[in-house]
Design a protein around this motif. Structure first.
Motif, PDB file in Angstrom:
ATOM      1  N   GLU A  98      39.984  50.822  13.129  1.00  0.00           N
ATOM      2  CA  GLU A  98      39.156  51.854  13.761  1.00  0.00           C
ATOM      3  C   GLU A  98      39.892  52.472  14.944  1.00  0.00           C
ATOM      4  O   GLU A  98      39.872  53.682  15.139  1.00  0.00           O
ATOM      5  N   PHE A  99      40.541  51.628  15.729  1.00  0.00           N
ATOM      6  CA  PHE A  99      41.268  52.111  16.901  1.00  0.00           C
ATOM      7  C   PHE A  99      42.429  53.010  16.492  1.00  0.00           C
ATOM      8  O   PHE A  99      42.621  54.086  17.050  1.00  0.00           O
ATOM      9  N   GLU A 100      43.212  52.568  15.527  1.00  0.00           N
ATOM     10  CA  GLU A 100      44.351  53.362  15.076  1.00  0.00           C
ATOM     11  C   GLU A 100      43.914  54.687  14.478  1.00  0.00           C
ATOM     12  O   GLU A 100      44.610  55.689  14.607  1.00  0.00           O
ATOM     13  N   HIS A 101      42.756  54.699  13.845  1.00  0.00           N
ATOM     14  CA  HIS A 101      42.234  55.934  13.258  1.00  0.00           C
ATOM     15  C   HIS A 101      41.906  56.966  14.345  1.00  0.00           C
ATOM     16  O   HIS A 101      41.993  58.166  14.101  1.00  0.00           O
ATOM     17  N   ASN A 102      41.539  56.505  15.520  1.00  0.00           N
ATOM     18  CA  ASN A 102      41.137  57.403  16.605  1.00  0.00           C
ATOM     19  C   ASN A 102      42.170  57.491  17.723  1.00  0.00           C
ATOM     20  O   ASN A 102      41.867  57.995  18.804  1.00  0.00           O
ATOM     21  N   LEU A 103      43.354  57.034  17.480  1.00  0.00           N
ATOM     22  CA  LEU A 103      44.396  56.971  18.504  1.00  0.00           C
ATOM     23  C   LEU A 103      44.745  58.340  19.091  1.00  0.00           C
ATOM     24  O   LEU A 103      45.008  58.468  20.283  1.00  0.00           O
ATOM     25  N   SER A 104      44.709  59.370  18.285  1.00  0.00           N
ATOM     26  CA  SER A 104      45.112  60.700  18.761  1.00  0.00           C
ATOM     27  C   SER A 104      44.111  61.317  19.726  1.00  0.00           C
ATOM     28  O   SER A 104      44.430  62.303  20.404  1.00  0.00           O
ATOM     29  N   GLN A 105      42.942  60.760  19.834  1.00  0.00           N
ATOM     30  CA  GLN A 105      41.918  61.347  20.702  1.00  0.00           C
ATOM     31  C   GLN A 105      42.227  61.173  22.183  1.00  0.00           C
ATOM     32  O   GLN A 105      41.632  61.829  23.029  1.00  0.00           O
ATOM     33  N   GLN A 106      43.186  60.322  22.491  1.00  0.00           N
ATOM     34  CA  GLN A 106      43.499  60.049  23.893  1.00  0.00           C
ATOM     35  C   GLN A 106      44.012  61.275  24.631  1.00  0.00           C
ATOM     36  O   GLN A 106      43.883  61.359  25.848  1.00  0.00           O
ATOM     37  N   ILE A 107      44.563  62.242  23.931  1.00  0.00           N
ATOM     38  CA  ILE A 107      45.102  63.412  24.625  1.00  0.00           C
ATOM     39  C   ILE A 107      44.004  64.322  25.162  1.00  0.00           C
ATOM     40  O   ILE A 107      44.265  65.174  25.999  1.00  0.00           O
ATOM     41  N   TYR A 108      42.786  64.132  24.699  1.00  0.00           N
ATOM     42  CA  TYR A 108      41.681  64.985  25.127  1.00  0.00           C
ATOM     43  C   TYR A 108      40.822  64.369  26.226  1.00  0.00           C
ATOM     44  O   TYR A 108      39.855  64.975  26.650  1.00  0.00           O
ATOM     45  N   MET A 109      41.152  63.157  26.660  1.00  0.00           N
ATOM     46  CA  MET A 109      40.330  62.511  27.682  1.00  0.00           C
ATOM     47  C   MET A 109      41.202  62.011  28.820  1.00  0.00           C
ATOM     48  O   MET A 109      42.421  61.965  28.709  1.00  0.00           O
ATOM     49  N   SER A 110      40.547  61.636  29.882  1.00  0.00           N
ATOM     50  CA  SER A 110      41.292  61.193  31.064  1.00  0.00           C
ATOM     51  C   SER A 110      41.952  59.842  30.794  1.00  0.00           C
ATOM     52  O   SER A 110      41.543  59.082  29.918  1.00  0.00           O
ATOM     53  N   GLU A 111      42.967  59.570  31.577  1.00  0.00           N
ATOM     54  CA  GLU A 111      43.701  58.303  31.453  1.00  0.00           C
ATOM     55  C   GLU A 111      42.775  57.120  31.728  1.00  0.00           C
ATOM     56  O   GLU A 111      42.828  56.098  31.043  1.00  0.00           O
ATOM     57  N   GLU A 112      41.921  57.278  32.715  1.00  0.00           N
ATOM     58  CA  GLU A 112      40.994  56.195  33.067  1.00  0.00           C
ATOM     59  C   GLU A 112      40.034  55.900  31.921  1.00  0.00           C
ATOM     60  O   GLU A 112      39.795  54.733  31.576  1.00  0.00           O
ATOM     61  N   CYS A 113      39.511  56.942  31.306  1.00  0.00           N
ATOM     62  CA  CYS A 113      38.584  56.753  30.189  1.00  0.00           C
ATOM     63  C   CYS A 113      39.283  56.081  29.016  1.00  0.00           C
ATOM     64  O   CYS A 113      38.737  55.153  28.405  1.00  0.00           O
ATOM     65  N   TRP A 114      40.487  56.511  28.721  1.00  0.00           N
ATOM     66  CA  TRP A 114      41.226  55.909  27.614  1.00  0.00           C
ATOM     67  C   TRP A 114      41.518  54.434  27.892  1.00  0.00           C
ATOM     68  O   TRP A 114      41.413  53.601  26.990  1.00  0.00           O
ATOM     69  N   ASN A 115      41.871  54.123  29.121  1.00  0.00           N
ATOM     70  CA  ASN A 115      42.143  52.729  29.473  1.00  0.00           C
ATOM     71  C   ASN A 115      40.896  51.865  29.338  1.00  0.00           C
ATOM     72  O   ASN A 115      40.980  50.703  28.925  1.00  0.00           O
ATOM     73  N   ILE A 116      39.751  52.407  29.682  1.00  0.00           N
ATOM     74  CA  ILE A 116      38.502  51.657  29.546  1.00  0.00           C
ATOM     75  C   ILE A 116      38.178  51.430  28.072  1.00  0.00           C
ATOM     76  O   ILE A 116      37.731  50.341  27.681  1.00  0.00           O
ATOM     77  N   ILE A 117      38.448  52.417  27.236  1.00  0.00           N
ATOM     78  CA  ILE A 117      38.209  52.262  25.793  1.00  0.00           C
ATOM     79  C   ILE A 117      39.144  51.200  25.221  1.00  0.00           C
ATOM     80  O   ILE A 117      38.718  50.343  24.430  1.00  0.00           O
ATOM     81  N   LYS A 118      40.408  51.220  25.632  1.00  0.00           N
ATOM     82  CA  LYS A 118      41.351  50.188  25.172  1.00  0.00           C
ATOM     83  C   LYS A 118      40.923  48.808  25.658  1.00  0.00           C
ATOM     84  O   LYS A 118      41.027  47.825  24.922  1.00  0.00           O
ATOM     85  N   ALA A 119      40.441  48.739  26.891  1.00  0.00           N
ATOM     86  CA  ALA A 119      39.978  47.453  27.420  1.00  0.00           C
ATOM     87  C   ALA A 119      38.779  46.945  26.625  1.00  0.00           C
ATOM     88  O   ALA A 119      38.670  45.731  26.369  1.00  0.00           O
ATOM     89  N   ALA A 120      37.886  47.837  26.218  1.00  0.00           N
ATOM     90  CA  ALA A 120      36.730  47.431  25.410  1.00  0.00           C
ATOM     91  C   ALA A 120      37.186  46.905  24.060  1.00  0.00           C
ATOM     92  O   ALA A 120      36.662  45.893  23.563  1.00  0.00           O
ATOM     93  N   LYS A 121      38.160  47.563  23.472  1.00  0.00           N
ATOM     94  CA  LYS A 121      38.704  47.096  22.187  1.00  0.00           C
ATOM     95  C   LYS A 121      39.321  45.706  22.345  1.00  0.00           C
ATOM     96  O   LYS A 121      39.045  44.792  21.567  1.00  0.00           O
ATOM     97  N   ASN A 122      40.132  45.543  23.378  1.00  0.00           N
ATOM     98  CA  ASN A 122      40.798  44.250  23.598  1.00  0.00           C
ATOM     99  C   ASN A 122      39.798  43.151  23.928  1.00  0.00           C
ATOM    100  O   ASN A 122      39.954  42.005  23.493  1.00  0.00           O
ATOM    101  N   ALA A 123      38.768  43.485  24.687  1.00  0.00           N
ATOM    102  CA  ALA A 123      37.746  42.486  25.017  1.00  0.00           C
ATOM    103  C   ALA A 123      36.961  42.079  23.773  1.00  0.00           C
ATOM    104  O   ALA A 123      36.610  40.902  23.605  1.00  0.00           O
ATOM    105  N   THR A 124      36.709  43.036  22.896  1.00  0.00           N
ATOM    106  CA  THR A 124      36.012  42.723  21.646  1.00  0.00           C
ATOM    107  C   THR A 124      36.850  41.779  20.797  1.00  0.00           C
ATOM    108  O   THR A 124      36.338  40.786  20.256  1.00  0.00           O
ATOM    109  N   ILE A 125      38.138  42.059  20.704  1.00  0.00           N
ATOM    110  CA  ILE A 125      39.033  41.171  19.949  1.00  0.00           C
ATOM    111  C   ILE A 125      39.080  39.788  20.595  1.00  0.00           C
ATOM    112  O   ILE A 125      39.068  38.772  19.903  1.00  0.00           O
ATOM    113  N   GLN A 126      39.085  39.760  21.910  1.00  0.00           N
ATOM    114  CA  GLN A 126      39.106  38.477  22.627  1.00  0.00           C
ATOM    115  C   GLN A 126      37.838  37.663  22.343  1.00  0.00           C
ATOM    116  O   GLN A 126      37.909  36.440  22.175  1.00  0.00           O
TER     117      GLN A 126
END
Length: 172
Positions: A98-126
């Protein structure tokens, strides 16, 4: 040159210098205002074109966060067999896909928002991995453990989702 001649020279020169300085100041102020107006109009025109694309990117990321939310992930992705490790890997693979499918969307949002989304993904995996380390043997028991871990605290997806909603609200 005498003192009177120098005084007359300054008397003639002073108004010209003052007038020149005032003209320079107003010309510079006018140029700054025009530049600001042009930038505003350019930004306004580009915003008209990019805003729908940015909103679509945020929509996709909201969908991503909803799909990797522990509750919906565990319900949507059922175990294929009796192997707990295979089910754990299947859940993690779903999140990564799911993450890889939406990877290109990061160019349309702020760095902080993208980092929070990545953190949510990593926390879910954890969360999935920590539940996989339990002494359970069956995938159904693993599902139960994963859900129990998220019952007592807010899921990482919902935290990220709140931030995404806040950031979209600031676009207006």
């Amino acid at each position: 040159m005498s003192g009177d001649d120098i005084f007359q020279l300054f008397a003639y020169l002073l108004p010209a210098v003052v007038t020149g300085a005032i003209a320079f100041y107003f010309f510079r102020l006018h140029t700054k205002n025009e530049e600001g107006r042009r930038r505003f109009l350019l930004h306004k025109d580009s915003q008209k074109d990019t805003l729908p694309i940015r909103l679509q990117a945020y929509e996709r990321m909201v969908l991503f966060l909803e799909r990797i939310a522990i509750n919906s992930l565990v319900v949507r992705v059922g175990p294929n067999g009796k192997d707990k490790g295979a089910y754990e890997n299947l859940l993690i693979k779903q999140v990564e896909t799911e993450f890889e499918h939406n990877l290109s969307q990061q160019i349309y949002m702020s760095e902080e928002c993208w980092n929070i989304i990545k953190a949510a993904k990593n926390a879910t995996i954890q969360i999935i991995r920590s539940a996989g380390m339990s002494a359970t043997d069956s995938p159904d028991k693993l599902r139960e453990d994963i859900l129990n871990q998220t019952m007592e605290k807010q899921s990482p997806s919902s935290t990220a989702l709140s931030f995404v909603k806040k950031e979209v609200g600031e676009l207006w």
